[in-house]
Design a protein around this motif. Structure first.
Motif: not given
Lengths: 210, 210
Positions: A11-12, A15-16, B185, B201, B204-205, B208-209
């Motif tokens: 998931i990380s 996102v990127v 990045k 970020m 966002q991770e 998801f859950y």
């Protein structure tokens, strides 16, 4: 596939990838190869293909991935199409900076569905004042504010000694995800997620390798 | 054992153990079992024993670990006995909050060897002003400031578009570890570490859950 089964590292990276794809959309790019996408995301092309294959088939052999469609698909997978109201607990120096940052981002970033809907603090001097258009409430009003705003994520920016108490209360009123900036290890019941982001702890990890 | 071989998850747990042990020292506790230590750190006792065994033998069968000695040992392992001068790049809202937070922590937390020694910004209105006793410098003075203060860690709090350029320059002048808050990045040469901590970020991770 249940969401719980997907590793957080995948998931990380998704996102990127999404960030890279959005930049590519802005740059007017139509197709992108797994090698290009991987290069900009800092992983190899096999990893890109493997990650994306967990969620479906998106690319065409020899052509690559359609940039805009893939960005939309990943946004949908990550749940960006659903609204994600956030509460920030603790409007001290760090809480204020985080809140301002998130409020400004949610206004400017397309497809960014996180909205700061509530701010909580225990300082009577702050309660009732506004930050970026959001009123600061006392923690005792958490039940009604959470119900009204349908808060999904809590950002913990209170002092360490108060963190567990605030989280316990927030869990009772339905918050299932926390981003923790307090220098404390939080205990939560199964089904609730905590991601910790204490700066001093990250610095200590980093220092070990230097 | 070379430091590079130790997984970051182990170091991350060692940092938590240290925090638990320091609380135990404050509470006047003399010995702690791996079960107690694990419980407070959120891992099981076997994991505690395995992690600590990577670095030596610290406990006594049936008695547990001596709290104060183990805290000192872990602090030494993590490198807290050496000074770790930090530079913060970008003194905007987030950079200011982080700097203030770190400056206040380094004064109050015993055994905390991270010191904010330099602040950089490109805004002429900020250059020359002070934050928590540290003067804000222009990025062009990075070579002399890094050499004078022996900067080891850089915290990146500049806008995304400026982040890579700042990191490239900092690497040239010997900074080997970065904590990155910019939504970008970063690419660094081998031997240099970047830990990213972009709030959006992480959100966002987490989303998801949920």
């Amino acid at each position: 596939m249940t969401r719980d089964r997907v590793p957080v590292v995948v998931i990380s990276r998704m996102v990127v990838y999404l960030r890279v794809l959005r930049d590519a959309v802005t740059a007017g790019k139509e197709y992108i190869s797994s090698a290009e996408l991987g290069d900009m995301a800092g992983v190899n092309s096999a990893q890109v293909r493997k990650d994306l294959a967990m969620f479906g088939e998106f690319g065409k052999q020899g052509v690559g991935y359609p940039v805009e469609t893939l960005a939309e698909e990943i946004a949908r997978i990550l749940g960006h199409d659903t609204d994600m109201p956030i509460a920030v607990f603790g409007v001290g120096e760090l809480g204020t900076a985080l809140s301002r940052y998130l409020i400004s981002r949610s206004k400017t970033l397309e497809g960014f569905s996180f909205t700061v809907k509530a701010l909580f603090d225990s300082d009577p001097a702050k309660i009732g004042t506004e930050l970026g258009g959001v009123v600061i409430s006392p923690v005792c009003s958490l039940p009604e504010v959470c119900a009204r705003e349908n808060i999904r994520i809590g950002i913990i920016a209170v002092p360490a000694a108060a963190a567990q108490e605030v989280v316990d209360l927030a869990v009772v009123y339905g918050i299932k995800g926390f981003l923790n900036f307090a220098p404390a290890k939080l205990k939560v019941p199964p089904g609730v997620r905590v991601v910790s982001s204490d700066v001093t702890m990250v610095l200590q990890e980093l220092a070990f390798y230097l």
